[in-house]
Design a protein around this motif. Structure first.
Motif, PDB file in Angstrom:
ATOM      1  N   THR A   4       0.796  -1.177  -0.069  1.00  0.00           N
ATOM      2  CA  THR A   4      -0.047  -0.088   0.012  1.00  0.00           C
ATOM      3  C   THR A   4       0.956   1.164  -0.158  1.00  0.00           C
ATOM      4  O   THR A   4       1.788   1.182   0.438  1.00  0.00           O
ATOM      5  CB  THR A   4      -0.854  -0.130   1.312  1.00  0.00           C
ATOM      6  OG1 THR A   4      -0.026   0.145   2.379  1.00  0.00           O
ATOM      7  CG2 THR A   4      -1.877  -1.241   1.292  1.00  0.00           C
ATOM      8  N   VAL A  18      -3.618  10.611  -1.793  1.00  0.00           N
ATOM      9  CA  VAL A  18      -3.961   9.274  -2.578  1.00  0.00           C
ATOM     10  C   VAL A  18      -3.709   8.114  -1.774  1.00  0.00           C
ATOM     11  O   VAL A  18      -2.483   8.235  -0.972  1.00  0.00           O
ATOM     12  CB  VAL A  18      -3.141   9.328  -3.561  1.00  0.00           C
ATOM     13  CG1 VAL A  18      -3.238   8.186  -4.467  1.00  0.00           C
ATOM     14  CG2 VAL A  18      -3.583  10.649  -4.738  1.00  0.00           C
ATOM     15  N   VAL A  20      -3.594   3.850  -2.305  1.00  0.00           N
ATOM     16  CA  VAL A  20      -3.535   2.785  -3.185  1.00  0.00           C
ATOM     17  C   VAL A  20      -3.086   1.533  -2.576  1.00  0.00           C
ATOM     18  O   VAL A  20      -2.188   1.473  -1.546  1.00  0.00           O
ATOM     19  CB  VAL A  20      -2.563   3.205  -4.602  1.00  0.00           C
ATOM     20  CG1 VAL A  20      -1.126   3.006  -4.157  1.00  0.00           C
ATOM     21  CG2 VAL A  20      -3.068   2.057  -5.428  1.00  0.00           C
ATOM     22  N   ALA A  28     -12.818   2.013  -5.736  1.00  0.00           N
ATOM     23  CA  ALA A  28     -12.357   3.545  -5.773  1.00  0.00           C
ATOM     24  C   ALA A  28     -13.339   4.272  -5.337  1.00  0.00           C
ATOM     25  O   ALA A  28     -14.659   4.155  -5.204  1.00  0.00           O
ATOM     26  CB  ALA A  28     -12.862   3.672  -7.551  1.00  0.00           C
ATOM     27  N   ALA A  45      -8.553   2.240 -11.250  1.00  0.00           N
ATOM     28  CA  ALA A  45      -8.956   1.191 -10.154  1.00  0.00           C
ATOM     29  C   ALA A  45      -9.635  -0.199 -10.482  1.00  0.00           C
ATOM     30  O   ALA A  45      -9.213  -1.211 -10.203  1.00  0.00           O
ATOM     31  CB  ALA A  45      -9.754   1.843  -8.873  1.00  0.00           C
ATOM     32  N   PHE A  50      -6.977  -2.188  -8.401  1.00  0.00           N
ATOM     33  CA  PHE A  50      -6.212  -1.352  -7.404  1.00  0.00           C
ATOM     34  C   PHE A  50      -7.580  -0.999  -6.435  1.00  0.00           C
ATOM     35  O   PHE A  50      -8.515  -0.321  -6.950  1.00  0.00           O
ATOM     36  CB  PHE A  50      -5.268  -0.292  -7.800  1.00  0.00           C
ATOM     37  CG  PHE A  50      -4.470  -0.851  -8.978  1.00  0.00           C
ATOM     38  CD1 PHE A  50      -3.338  -1.678  -8.724  1.00  0.00           C
ATOM     39  CD2 PHE A  50      -4.425  -0.220 -10.150  1.00  0.00           C
ATOM     40  CE1 PHE A  50      -2.672  -2.235  -9.527  1.00  0.00           C
ATOM     41  CE2 PHE A  50      -3.405  -0.534 -11.053  1.00  0.00           C
ATOM     42  CZ  PHE A  50      -2.407  -1.236 -10.673  1.00  0.00           C
ATOM     43  N   ASP A  51      -7.298  -0.796  -5.199  1.00  0.00           N
ATOM     44  CA  ASP A  51      -8.023  -0.209  -4.289  1.00  0.00           C
ATOM     45  C   ASP A  51      -7.668   1.240  -4.499  1.00  0.00           C
ATOM     46  O   ASP A  51      -6.437   1.418  -4.052  1.00  0.00           O
ATOM     47  CB  ASP A  51      -8.187  -0.557  -3.027  1.00  0.00           C
ATOM     48  CG  ASP A  51      -8.937  -2.043  -2.683  1.00  0.00           C
ATOM     49  OD1 ASP A  51      -9.775  -2.300  -3.757  1.00  0.00           O
ATOM     50  OD2 ASP A  51      -9.124  -2.731  -2.008  1.00  0.00           O
ATOM     51  N   LEU A  52      -8.365   2.457  -4.663  1.00  0.00           N
ATOM     52  CA  LEU A  52      -7.837   3.526  -4.822  1.00  0.00           C
ATOM     53  C   LEU A  52      -8.762   4.657  -4.030  1.00  0.00           C
ATOM     54  O   LEU A  52      -9.979   4.589  -4.485  1.00  0.00           O
ATOM     55  CB  LEU A  52      -7.699   3.874  -6.355  1.00  0.00           C
ATOM     56  CG  LEU A  52      -7.029   5.342  -6.581  1.00  0.00           C
ATOM     57  CD1 LEU A  52      -5.678   5.495  -6.376  1.00  0.00           C
ATOM     58  CD2 LEU A  52      -7.285   5.339  -8.361  1.00  0.00           C
ATOM     59  N   LEU A  75      -0.242  10.286  -7.150  1.00  0.00           N
ATOM     60  CA  LEU A  75      -0.743   8.834  -7.681  1.00  0.00           C
ATOM     61  C   LEU A  75       0.585   8.140  -7.928  1.00  0.00           C
ATOM     62  O   LEU A  75       0.810   7.045  -7.386  1.00  0.00           O
ATOM     63  CB  LEU A  75      -1.512   8.820  -8.728  1.00  0.00           C
ATOM     64  CG  LEU A  75      -2.076   7.590  -9.239  1.00  0.00           C
ATOM     65  CD1 LEU A  75      -3.121   6.833  -8.203  1.00  0.00           C
ATOM     66  CD2 LEU A  75      -3.186   7.872 -10.476  1.00  0.00           C
ATOM     67  N   PHE A  79       2.113   4.719  -5.866  1.00  0.00           N
ATOM     68  CA  PHE A  79       2.458   3.485  -6.458  1.00  0.00           C
ATOM     69  C   PHE A  79       3.800   3.202  -6.272  1.00  0.00           C
ATOM     70  O   PHE A  79       4.130   1.904  -5.746  1.00  0.00           O
ATOM     71  CB  PHE A  79       2.231   3.502  -7.897  1.00  0.00           C
ATOM     72  CG  PHE A  79       0.776   3.090  -8.396  1.00  0.00           C
ATOM     73  CD1 PHE A  79       0.619   1.846  -8.844  1.00  0.00           C
ATOM     74  CD2 PHE A  79      -0.277   4.180  -8.295  1.00  0.00           C
ATOM     75  CE1 PHE A  79      -0.475   1.342  -9.327  1.00  0.00           C
ATOM     76  CE2 PHE A  79      -1.638   3.629  -8.853  1.00  0.00           C
ATOM     77  CZ  PHE A  79      -1.763   2.265  -9.266  1.00  0.00           C
TER      78      PHE A  79
END
Length: 197
Positions: A4, A18, A20, A28, A45, A50-52, A75, A79
């Protein structure tokens, strides 16, 4: 181990949060104030699994540029944080995604080196929705790449509708990023002869 990332970025122009989770299910929770951009981040997402979470407050009374740019920077940084040392990932991916008349081809290398190659049809409508400047698409990816430190090649060989051209790019980007960042059960090391990415 959880993969994460959480980034907060504040300037005189924007305030961005943000979060992630690379191993999510595509949930999302996105709010930037730019409707079409929110739609694109939802695509990222959903198709990347991806959980965003994105919360951006920007100087939209000027225009949407700073809001989209700073969100993309945060973002990319999230990542990068979530990837850690990048051990065990597949690293490379190549995806083609059609959206009606448009086709997007995306190749990614989670290399530790930022580089963007981007091409899309000329003559697109200048704005999608109320405030998505279509010239910002390239800049969004540039900003992401700079912080995530990935090599990203995006090519749209054809397409007519601006909405479709941009959305196909985000969907293909999501799928490629998902594949490249996935864990490969046969790889327990950093996938580089240098030993570091």
């Amino acid at each position: 181990m959880s993969r994460t990332g959480r980034i907060e970025r504040a300037t005189k122009e924007t305030k961005v949060l943000v979060e992630v989770d690379l191993d999510g299910t595509g949930i999302a929770d996105v709010s930037t104030g730019v409707g079409f951009y929110d739609h694109m981040l939802d695509q990222l997402a959903k198709h990347g699994l991806f959980d965003l979470t994105v919360r951006t407050e920007g100087d939209l009374h000027i225009d949407s540029h700073h809001t989209m740019e700073d969100t993309a920077l945060a973002l990319g940084a999230a990542f990068r944080e979530a990837l850690g040392d990048r051990s065990g990932i597949r690293r490379f991916a190549d995806v083609k995604v059609p959206l009606d008349e448009a086709l997007a081809e995306v190749t990614v290398d989670v290399s530790g080196r930022p580089y963007l190659v981007h091409s899309e049809p000329e003559g697109m409508a200048p704005v999608i929705g109320r405030d998505y400047d279509t010239t910002m698409t390239r800049h969004i990816f540039e900003s992401f790449v700079a912080q995530a430190r990935v090599a990203l090649h995006i090519h749209v060989p054809y397409g007519r509708n601006a909405h479709h051209i941009v959305e196909a790019q985000f969907k293909a980007f999501a799928r490629a990023l998902r594949l490249a960042t996935e864990k490969d059960p046969r790889v327990t090391w950093v996938p580089s002869t240098k030993g570091v990415l």
